[in-house]
Scaffold this motif. Structure first.
Motif, PDB file in Angstrom:
ATOM      1  N   ALA A 226       0.833  -1.207   0.000  1.00 49.86           N
ATOM      2  CA  ALA A 226       0.000   0.000   0.000  1.00 49.86           C
ATOM      3  C   ALA A 226       0.866   1.255   0.000  1.00 49.86           C
ATOM      4  CB  ALA A 226      -0.931  -0.005   1.212  1.00 49.86           C
ATOM      5  N   VAL A 227       1.996   1.186   0.722  1.00 48.38           N
ATOM      6  CA  VAL A 227       2.913   2.337   0.752  1.00 48.38           C
ATOM      7  C   VAL A 227       3.461   2.600  -0.648  1.00 48.38           C
ATOM      8  CG1 VAL A 227       5.024   3.273   1.748  1.00 48.38           C
ATOM      9  CG2 VAL A 227       3.533   1.815   3.129  1.00 48.38           C
ATOM     10  N   ILE A 228       3.848   1.534  -1.349  1.00 45.43           N
ATOM     11  CA  ILE A 228       4.419   1.696  -2.690  1.00 45.43           C
ATOM     12  C   ILE A 228       3.378   2.252  -3.662  1.00 45.43           C
ATOM     13  CG2 ILE A 228       5.373   0.445  -4.664  1.00 45.43           C
ATOM     14  CD1 ILE A 228       6.764  -1.407  -2.683  1.00 45.43           C
ATOM     15  N   ILE A 229       2.122   1.814  -3.539  1.00 48.05           N
ATOM     16  CA  ILE A 229       1.061   2.380  -4.388  1.00 48.05           C
ATOM     17  C   ILE A 229       0.891   3.865  -4.089  1.00 48.05           C
ATOM     18  CG2 ILE A 229      -1.403   2.305  -4.932  1.00 48.05           C
ATOM     19  CD1 ILE A 229      -1.329  -0.703  -4.328  1.00 48.05           C
ATOM     20  N   GLY A 230       0.961   4.223  -2.807  1.00 46.67           N
ATOM     21  CA  GLY A 230       0.875   5.641  -2.434  1.00 46.67           C
ATOM     22  C   GLY A 230       2.035   6.450  -2.964  1.00 46.67           C
ATOM     23  N   VAL A 231       3.220   5.822  -3.008  1.00 47.81           N
ATOM     24  CA  VAL A 231       4.402   6.499  -3.556  1.00 47.81           C
ATOM     25  C   VAL A 231       4.160   6.897  -5.007  1.00 47.81           C
ATOM     26  CG1 VAL A 231       6.776   6.108  -4.302  1.00 47.81           C
ATOM     27  CG2 VAL A 231       6.086   5.481  -2.000  1.00 47.81           C
ATOM     28  N   ASN A 232       3.513   6.016  -5.765  1.00 50.74           N
ATOM     29  CA  ASN A 232       3.254   6.308  -7.176  1.00 50.74           C
ATOM     30  C   ASN A 232       2.327   7.510  -7.334  1.00 50.74           C
ATOM     31  OD1 ASN A 232       4.804   4.082  -7.705  1.00 50.74           O
ATOM     32  ND2 ASN A 232       3.080   2.729  -8.185  1.00 50.74           N
ATOM     33  N   ILE A 233       1.372   7.672  -6.414  1.00 51.72           N
ATOM     34  CA  ILE A 233       0.485   8.835  -6.450  1.00 51.72           C
ATOM     35  C   ILE A 233       1.233  10.092  -6.009  1.00 51.72           C
ATOM     36  CG2 ILE A 233      -1.555   9.902  -5.421  1.00 51.72           C
ATOM     37  CD1 ILE A 233      -2.325   7.835  -7.381  1.00 51.72           C
ATOM     38  N   GLY A 234       2.025   9.966  -4.942  1.00 53.62           N
ATOM     39  CA  GLY A 234       2.769  11.124  -4.432  1.00 53.62           C
ATOM     40  C   GLY A 234       3.750  11.669  -5.438  1.00 53.62           C
ATOM     41  N   ASP A 235       4.218  10.797  -6.329  1.00 53.49           N
ATOM     42  CA  ASP A 235       5.161  11.229  -7.365  1.00 53.49           C
ATOM     43  C   ASP A 235       4.534  12.266  -8.294  1.00 53.49           C
ATOM     44  OD1 ASP A 235       7.647  11.138  -8.609  1.00 53.49           O
ATOM     45  OD2 ASP A 235       6.985   9.666 -10.066  1.00 53.49           O
ATOM     46  N   CYS A 236       3.195  12.245  -8.405  1.00 50.58           N
ATOM     47  CA  CYS A 236       2.511  13.193  -9.293  1.00 50.58           C
ATOM     48  C   CYS A 236       2.527  14.610  -8.735  1.00 50.58           C
ATOM     49  CB  CYS A 236       1.050  12.781  -9.494  1.00 50.58           C
ATOM     50  SG  CYS A 236       0.826  11.116 -10.124  1.00 50.58           S
ATOM     51  N   ILE A 237       2.616  14.729  -7.392  1.00 44.59           N
ATOM     52  CA  ILE A 237       2.522  16.049  -6.769  1.00 44.59           C
ATOM     53  C   ILE A 237       3.651  16.951  -7.234  1.00 44.59           C
ATOM     54  CG2 ILE A 237       2.579  17.283  -4.571  1.00 44.59           C
ATOM     55  CD1 ILE A 237       1.269  14.825  -3.289  1.00 44.59           C
ATOM     56  N   THR A 238       4.867  16.400  -7.221  1.00 42.96           N
ATOM     57  CA  THR A 238       6.027  17.193  -7.645  1.00 42.96           C
ATOM     58  C   THR A 238       5.866  17.676  -9.075  1.00 42.96           C
ATOM     59  OG1 THR A 238       7.427  15.863  -6.201  1.00 42.96           O
ATOM     60  CG2 THR A 238       8.526  17.183  -7.875  1.00 42.96           C
ATOM     61  N   THR A 239       5.486  16.744  -9.957  1.00 40.79           N
ATOM     62  CA  THR A 239       5.339  17.100 -11.370  1.00 40.79           C
ATOM     63  C   THR A 239       4.295  18.189 -11.550  1.00 40.79           C
ATOM     64  OG1 THR A 239       5.863  14.822 -11.960  1.00 40.79           O
ATOM     65  CG2 THR A 239       4.886  16.185 -13.661  1.00 40.79           C
ATOM     66  N   TYR A 240       3.182  18.059 -10.852  1.00 43.71           N
ATOM     67  CA  TYR A 240       2.107  19.044 -11.013  1.00 43.71           C
ATOM     68  C   TYR A 240       2.537  20.417 -10.503  1.00 43.71           C
ATOM     69  CZ  TYR A 240      -2.420  21.307 -10.787  1.00 43.71           C
ATOM     70  OH  TYR A 240      -3.446  22.191 -10.958  1.00 43.71           O
ATOM     71  N   LEU A 241       3.195  20.452  -9.335  1.00 39.80           N
ATOM     72  CA  LEU A 241       3.621  21.738  -8.770  1.00 39.80           C
ATOM     73  C   LEU A 241       4.659  22.420  -9.661  1.00 39.80           C
ATOM     74  CD1 LEU A 241       3.903  20.862  -4.957  1.00 39.80           C
ATOM     75  CD2 LEU A 241       2.076  22.127  -6.122  1.00 39.80           C
ATOM     76  N   VAL A 242       5.591  21.631 -10.177  1.00 37.36           N
ATOM     77  CA  VAL A 242       6.631  22.196 -11.044  1.00 37.36           C
ATOM     78  C   VAL A 242       6.025  22.738 -12.327  1.00 37.36           C
ATOM     79  CG1 VAL A 242       8.630  21.610 -12.461  1.00 37.36           C
ATOM     80  CG2 VAL A 242       8.490  20.787 -10.123  1.00 37.36           C
ATOM     81  N   SER A 243       5.015  22.041 -12.853  1.00 38.48           N
ATOM     82  CA  SER A 243       4.461  22.377 -14.166  1.00 38.48           C
ATOM     83  C   SER A 243       3.292  23.353 -14.091  1.00 38.48           C
ATOM     84  CB  SER A 243       3.996  21.097 -14.875  1.00 38.48           C
ATOM     85  OG  SER A 243       5.020  20.147 -14.901  1.00 38.48           O
ATOM     86  N   ARG A 244       2.781  23.600 -12.894  1.00 39.15           N
ATOM     87  CA  ARG A 244       1.566  24.414 -12.759  1.00 39.15           C
ATOM     88  C   ARG A 244       1.847  25.895 -12.930  1.00 39.15           C
ATOM     89  NH1 ARG A 244      -2.170  27.041 -12.868  1.00 39.15           N
ATOM     90  NH2 ARG A 244      -4.154  26.939 -11.768  1.00 39.15           N
ATOM     91  N   ILE A 245       3.004  26.354 -12.462  1.00 39.51           N
ATOM     92  CA  ILE A 245       3.302  27.784 -12.420  1.00 39.51           C
ATOM     93  C   ILE A 245       3.534  28.325 -13.827  1.00 39.51           C
ATOM     94  CG2 ILE A 245       4.864  29.537 -11.502  1.00 39.51           C
ATOM     95  CD1 ILE A 245       5.511  27.597  -9.227  1.00 39.51           C
ATOM     96  N   GLY A 246       2.721  29.290 -14.224  1.00 43.21           N
ATOM     97  CA  GLY A 246       2.893  29.960 -15.508  1.00 43.21           C
ATOM     98  C   GLY A 246       2.643  29.090 -16.719  1.00 43.21           C
ATOM     99  N   ALA A 247       1.983  27.946 -16.537  1.00 42.93           N
ATOM    100  CA  ALA A 247       1.785  27.026 -17.657  1.00 42.93           C
ATOM    101  C   ALA A 247       0.513  27.368 -18.425  1.00 42.93           C
ATOM    102  CB  ALA A 247       1.717  25.587 -17.149  1.00 42.93           C
ATOM    103  N   LYS A 248       0.531  27.016 -19.696  1.00 43.22           N
ATOM    104  CA  LYS A 248      -0.655  27.161 -20.527  1.00 43.22           C
ATOM    105  C   LYS A 248      -1.629  26.022 -20.205  1.00 43.22           C
ATOM    106  CE  LYS A 248       2.370  28.774 -24.256  1.00 43.22           C
ATOM    107  NZ  LYS A 248       2.880  28.463 -25.609  1.00 43.22           N
ATOM    108  N   PRO A 249      -2.906  26.165 -20.561  1.00 40.52           N
ATOM    109  CA  PRO A 249      -3.865  25.082 -20.298  1.00 40.52           C
ATOM    110  C   PRO A 249      -3.426  23.746 -20.873  1.00 40.52           C
ATOM    111  CG  PRO A 249      -5.040  27.074 -20.896  1.00 40.52           C
ATOM    112  CD  PRO A 249      -3.574  27.371 -21.082  1.00 40.52           C
ATOM    113  N   VAL A 250      -2.869  23.748 -22.103  1.00 40.18           N
ATOM    114  CA  VAL A 250      -2.459  22.482 -22.712  1.00 40.18           C
ATOM    115  C   VAL A 250      -1.310  21.851 -21.928  1.00 40.18           C
ATOM    116  CG1 VAL A 250      -0.775  23.514 -24.309  1.00 40.18           C
ATOM    117  CG2 VAL A 250      -1.919  21.369 -24.907  1.00 40.18           C
TER     118      VAL A 250
END
Length: 652
Positions: A226-250
């Motif tokens: 269950a921890v490893i499955i959660g790790v896979n979800i948590g990995d998305c947070i970094t990507t989203y935060l890095v890509s969210r700032i000043g990004a276009k909708p696409v």
């Protein structure tokens, strides 16, 4: 205190692991970054190709986050479509599991006589550091520096793991109890994986920590899945935060589809575990089996690979879900036309080069409208400032840059198919026109930048300076209108009216600069204001120059002999007795210089009180003494440049 020092040692080991992974990844990216971006940009619309490429790149740089962030950047730059990016995202999720497989080398346990002894972490880490230092400090070539960085990063990564493992081994009972707690509370384990990965911002690091625990004290499948499955979800947070700032909708869609996919993958993984337990595939022996580092790596890889393979045919579903979550931003009407023109750049038209070139001409026409609108917006900022207008000016400029990039690439790809001389000349004129309109857009932005700089300094132009600029702007409006209409209609008669007006604008700019110098010499104008005033005039003159270039390119369509002889043509025209040219020049000069004669050189206000006079001096208008001497403003005649030169001599 022992707990404190052990905590510091563990965090130090984690820091070494993260830093080593970064150094190794940076070294790999520096050696393959250009090739990697080229490969990503060549992905077709087949999701499985994107999947393989994303997996390969993530394996090379050992970071799904870096791969997806690069992909988001290419989507924003127009090299990739959102559709193409989905396959890459799925592949990157699988490729990042390679780090865990490398870390499993910690499980190697062999005697010194075995070849596997070389791969023990205790031996491999210092050896990698020695090799890295030798490559960096003694060989000192770009290639050796890159290889040395990779080797040092590899060694530091494993040294960090060794530190963490040594600390973890001292708390074997506590850690075993902690992981046992997750054994019957899968939600808590899942949330812990999400939270820790979100904080550490690296799924590889968190899995590495679990592997170090597994190597030291051992863990069971039931405690860590269950921890490893959660790790896979948590990995998305970094990507989203890095890509969210000043990004276009696409671009935000590419980041969000990463989350959507991993949510589906997590659900699938839990279902597989649930079904496995109910059907007996996951027997008690496997459920409670103690795992080492390699076992954790295998579970991590399995939970990454299986969902990607299952969901790869469903990329269209992920696209639709993501598009429903991230709505497309409203598109300006002029942007719609520009996008439609870019979409018409179809390589299938290469079989008919003339038709393909006409599609480029369509892009040029849209650029003419956008560049003109940006000039108009910049002018409005002087007389009716609106901060929101700055954003739209920047958007238009970005659109112009994108249009010329795509049009140029299209023309380059088309070149092998262009064989006829007339098509070759047409192609060259289009390339020059693209450059001219893109440059006009840049000059409009320059004018806007000068206006913003003036406002930020808390200053503004005097009424007469504004009136002079308005006259120059009106001339630019006219020359842009003539040029655009001539280009749209391929009208050589209308194009022939551009050069006389361009010469008048040159004269007008010279006259306005002379007036400005007069005010500067007589300490009537503020020096800071004057710098911005002159910069705006320079950009105005350059816009008229580009219109002149465009007019000549239009004339080349009917007069091929001009091609390659543009400067000679203009030189001969200026020194000729061409009646049409001279008549147009005299007409335009009278039109604008007669209006200039009605604008005073300085702002002299009759009857102003002392406070107004002081303020007038401060903001760059007339001096108090001048105000007292005269109740009306100075006016320049048509030959005002001579008048100003006389005034200079008198004052000096």
């Amino acid at each position: 205190m022992s707990i404190f020092y052990n905590a510091v040692a563990f965090l130090g080991g984690l820091g070494m692991f993260l830093y080593g992974m970064r150094v190794m990844g940076d070294g790999l990216k520096s050696s393959s970054g250009g090739a990697m971006q080229t490969a990503l940009a060549k992905v077709t619309n087949k999701p499985w190709m994107g999947f393989l490429l994303g997996m390969l790149v993530a394996c090379i740089i050992q970071s799904s986050t870096a791969t997806i962030v690069i992909t988001i950047g290419l989507v924003g730059a127009g090299f990739l479509t959102f559709h193409q990016s989905v396959g890459i995202v799925l592949g990157a999720n699988v490729g990042t599991a390679i780090t865990a497989q490398i870390i499993r080398l910690m499980d190697v346990s062999s005697g010194m006589d075995s070849p596997l002894y070389f791969f023990k972490a205790d031996n491999l880490a210092p050896l990698a550091l020695v090799i890295g230092i030798v490559l960096i400090m003694f060989i000192k070539t770009p290639a050796s520096n890159t290889a040395g960085s990779v080797a040092c990063g590899f060694g530091i990564l494993f040294m960090g793991l060794i530190y963490m493992s040594n600390v973890v081994s001292q708390f074997s009972d506590s850690l075993s109890g902690l992981l046992t707690a997750f054994q019957n509370n899968y939600l808590l384990g899942f949330l812990a994986g999400v939270a820790v990965t979100g904080v550490v911002q690296s799924s590889s690091a968190v899995v590495g920590i679990i592997q170090s625990i597994a190597s030291s004290v051992g863990v069971t499948f039931s405690a860590v899945f269950a921890v490893i499955i959660g790790v896979n979800i948590g990995d998305c947070i970094t990507t989203y935060l890095v890509s969210r700032i000043g990004a276009k909708p696409v671009q935000r869609r590419t980041a969000v589809v990463h989350i959507v996919y991993n949510v589906f993958a997590a659900v699938l993984c839990f279902l597989m575990v649930f079904i496995g337990r109910k059907t007996g595939i996951l027997s008690d022996e496997l459920w409670y089996k103690t795992l080492n580092s390699g076992g954790v790596a295998n579970i991590h890889g399995f939970f990454r690979l299986v969902p990607a393979v299952v969901f790869l045919p469903l990329t269209g579903l992920f696209e639709r879900i993501t598009c429903a979550i991230v709505k497309e931003a409203p598109i300006e009407e002029e942007d719609k036309h520009a996008i439609a023109a870019l979409d018409a750049l179809d390589e299938r038209l290469f079989v008919s080069p003339a038709i393909a070139l006409d599609q480029v001409r369509r892009v040029v026409l849209e650029m003419s409208e956008i560049a003109t609108h940006n000039f108009d917006a910049a002018v409005n900022q002087i007389y009716d400032y609106d901060p929101k207008r700055n954003t739209r000016i920047e958007e238009r400029e970005a659109l112009l840059d994108n249009m010329i990039d795509q049009a140029n690439k299209y023309i380059v790809s088309l070149s092998p198919y262009v064989t006829m001389d007339k098509d070759t000349r047409y192609q060259n004129r289009l390339i020059k026109a693209l450059i001219c309109y893109e440059r006009i857009g840049d000059l409009a932005v320059n004018i806007n930048d000068e206006i913003n700089a003036l406002r930020q300094s808390g200053r503004e132009f005097s009424p007469n300076a504004l009136a002079e600029l308005r006259l120059a702007f009106d001339a630019i409006y006219e020359i842009l209108d003539n040029t655009n209409r001539a280009y749209r209609a391929s009208d050589s008669a209308l194009a022939s009216l551009v050069e006389p007006l361009e010469e008048v604008i040159d004269d007008l700019v010279e006259e306005l600069n002379a007036r400005h110098v007069y005010r500067m010499v007589n300490q009537i104008c503020n020096a800071i204001n004057g710098i911005h005033y002159q910069a705006i005039l320079t950009n105005i003159e350059h816009i008229s120059d580009k219109c002149s270039d465009l007019a000549v390119y239009i004339l080349e369509g009917e007069k091929p002999e001009i091609f390659g002889q543009e400067h000679s043509y203009l030189h001969d025209l200026h020194h000729s007795n061409n009646e049409n040219y001279l008549a147009a020049y005299e007409h335009d000069r009278e039109k604008y210089f007669s209006r200039l004669a009605d604008i005073p050189v300085t702002d002299i206000l009759a009857g102003a009180d002392e406070a107004d006079e002081a303020e007038s001096t401060e903001d760059g208008s007339d001096t108090p003494d001048d105000n007292k001497k005269s109740g009306s403003g100075h006016k320049l005649k048509a030959d005002s440049r001579k008048h100003i030169k006389v005034e200079f001599r008198k004052k000096n």
